[in-house]
Design a protein around this motif. Sequence first.
Motif, mmCIF file in Angstrom:
data_model
loop_
_atom_site.group_PDB
_atom_site.id
_atom_site.type_symbol
_atom_site.label_atom_id
_atom_site.label_comp_id
_atom_site.label_asym_id
_atom_site.label_seq_id
_atom_site.Cartn_x
_atom_site.Cartn_y
_atom_site.Cartn_z
ATOM 1 N N ASN A 125 62.943 -2.464 73.817
ATOM 2 C CA ASN A 125 62.827 -1.355 74.758
ATOM 3 C C ASN A 125 63.971 -1.438 75.762
ATOM 4 N N VAL A 126 64.189 -0.353 76.498
ATOM 5 C CA VAL A 126 65.232 -0.290 77.525
ATOM 6 C C VAL A 126 64.596 0.245 78.797
ATOM 7 N N SER A 127 64.894 -0.392 79.927
ATOM 8 C CA SER A 127 64.359 0.085 81.197
ATOM 9 C C SER A 127 65.479 0.290 82.205
ATOM 10 N N ILE A 128 65.194 1.150 83.178
ATOM 11 C CA ILE A 128 66.116 1.415 84.276
ATOM 12 C C ILE A 128 65.309 1.950 85.456
ATOM 13 N N HIS A 129 65.685 1.562 86.672
ATOM 14 C CA HIS A 129 65.111 2.152 87.882
ATOM 15 C C HIS A 129 65.996 3.331 88.285
ATOM 16 N N VAL A 130 65.368 4.473 88.558
ATOM 17 C CA VAL A 130 66.100 5.692 88.899
ATOM 18 C C VAL A 130 65.477 6.300 90.147
ATOM 19 N N GLU A 131 66.324 6.676 91.101
ATOM 20 C CA GLU A 131 65.803 7.373 92.278
ATOM 21 C C GLU A 131 65.309 8.746 91.834
ATOM 22 N N ALA A 132 64.203 9.169 92.413
ATOM 23 C CA ALA A 132 63.553 10.417 92.001
ATOM 24 C C ALA A 132 64.495 11.612 92.081
ATOM 25 N N PHE A 133 65.415 11.618 93.036
ATOM 26 C CA PHE A 133 66.312 12.764 93.231
ATOM 27 C C PHE A 133 67.647 12.603 92.515
ATOM 28 N N ASN A 134 67.804 11.565 91.714
ATOM 29 C CA ASN A 134 69.055 11.331 90.992
ATOM 30 C C ASN A 134 69.250 12.423 89.945
ATOM 31 N N PRO A 135 70.397 13.123 89.966
ATOM 32 C CA PRO A 135 70.636 14.187 88.984
ATOM 33 C C PRO A 135 70.595 13.693 87.536
ATOM 34 N N ALA A 136 70.816 12.403 87.317
ATOM 35 C CA ALA A 136 70.789 11.868 85.955
ATOM 36 C C ALA A 136 69.370 11.736 85.412
ATOM 37 N N MET A 137 68.370 11.956 86.250
ATOM 38 C CA MET A 137 66.979 11.848 85.805
ATOM 39 C C MET A 137 66.731 12.739 84.585
ATOM 40 N N ASN A 138 67.282 13.933 84.595
ATOM 41 C CA ASN A 138 67.097 14.842 83.452
ATOM 42 C C ASN A 138 67.688 14.261 82.170
ATOM 43 N N LEU A 139 68.827 13.601 82.289
ATOM 44 C CA LEU A 139 69.442 12.964 81.123
ATOM 45 C C LEU A 139 68.521 11.881 80.575
ATOM 46 N N TYR A 140 68.007 11.036 81.444
ATOM 47 C CA TYR A 140 67.119 9.971 80.979
ATOM 48 C C TYR A 140 65.902 10.546 80.261
ATOM 49 N N LYS A 141 65.321 11.592 80.809
ATOM 50 C CA LYS A 141 64.161 12.225 80.178
ATOM 51 C C LYS A 141 64.527 12.810 78.817
ATOM 52 N N ARG A 142 65.690 13.476 78.739
ATOM 53 C CA ARG A 142 66.137 14.035 77.448
ATOM 54 C C ARG A 142 66.305 12.948 76.392
ATOM 55 N N LEU A 143 66.730 11.775 76.826
ATOM 56 C CA LEU A 143 66.949 10.673 75.886
ATOM 57 C C LEU A 143 65.659 9.955 75.504
ATOM 58 N N GLY A 144 64.549 10.338 76.134
ATOM 59 C CA GLY A 144 63.256 9.764 75.759
ATOM 60 C C GLY A 144 62.716 8.729 76.724
ATOM 61 N N PHE A 145 63.369 8.533 77.863
ATOM 62 C CA PHE A 145 62.822 7.626 78.871
ATOM 63 C C PHE A 145 61.585 8.267 79.495
#
Length: 166
Positions: A125-145
């Motif tokens: 598995n792969v994990s990462i901490h992301v700030e809620a307002f980080n614009p990259a959040m959408n990318l992580y979700k698209r990739l299946g995070f």
Amino acid sequence: MNLEIKDIGFRDIQERDKTLLREIYGSTRQEELDKGTNWNDEQKRHFIDQQFSVQHEYYQKNFSDAKFYIIEKEEVPIGRLYIDFSENEPVRIIDITILPEWRNKNIGSSILNEILKKAGSNNLNVSIHVEAFNPAMNLYKRLGFRKVSETNGIYHLMEWNYNTKY
């Protein structure tokens, strides 16, 4: 686990990279400081210097087995990748930051896709901490995070499961 991406290189950070690393870190805070404070440039620079130093020391101390890379394109520094590939443990992306002028050019997604491909082939598995307002959040979700936990309503622990269709 070596990352191989066309036209993108990774080199270990060195002591001489501190100014560059501070600039990369500062690029993640600039919008927040511009919109959320009435500080002058010197105050902002002091804040960035202080926050970078604390973060850098924390990462170096607490992730001693991690790899700390400068991301390069044609030998030009364009970001940083801090990642822990401990054997038989989930892959932990400690930090990935691309400088603003290199964002939205599929560099970050190429790097993340390569990490997921390598992790998946090793059943990790792969994990990462992301700030809620980080614009990259959408990318992580698209990739299946998927969000697995939250700290103070700000930091989301996101995880990609190797069983996810990739």
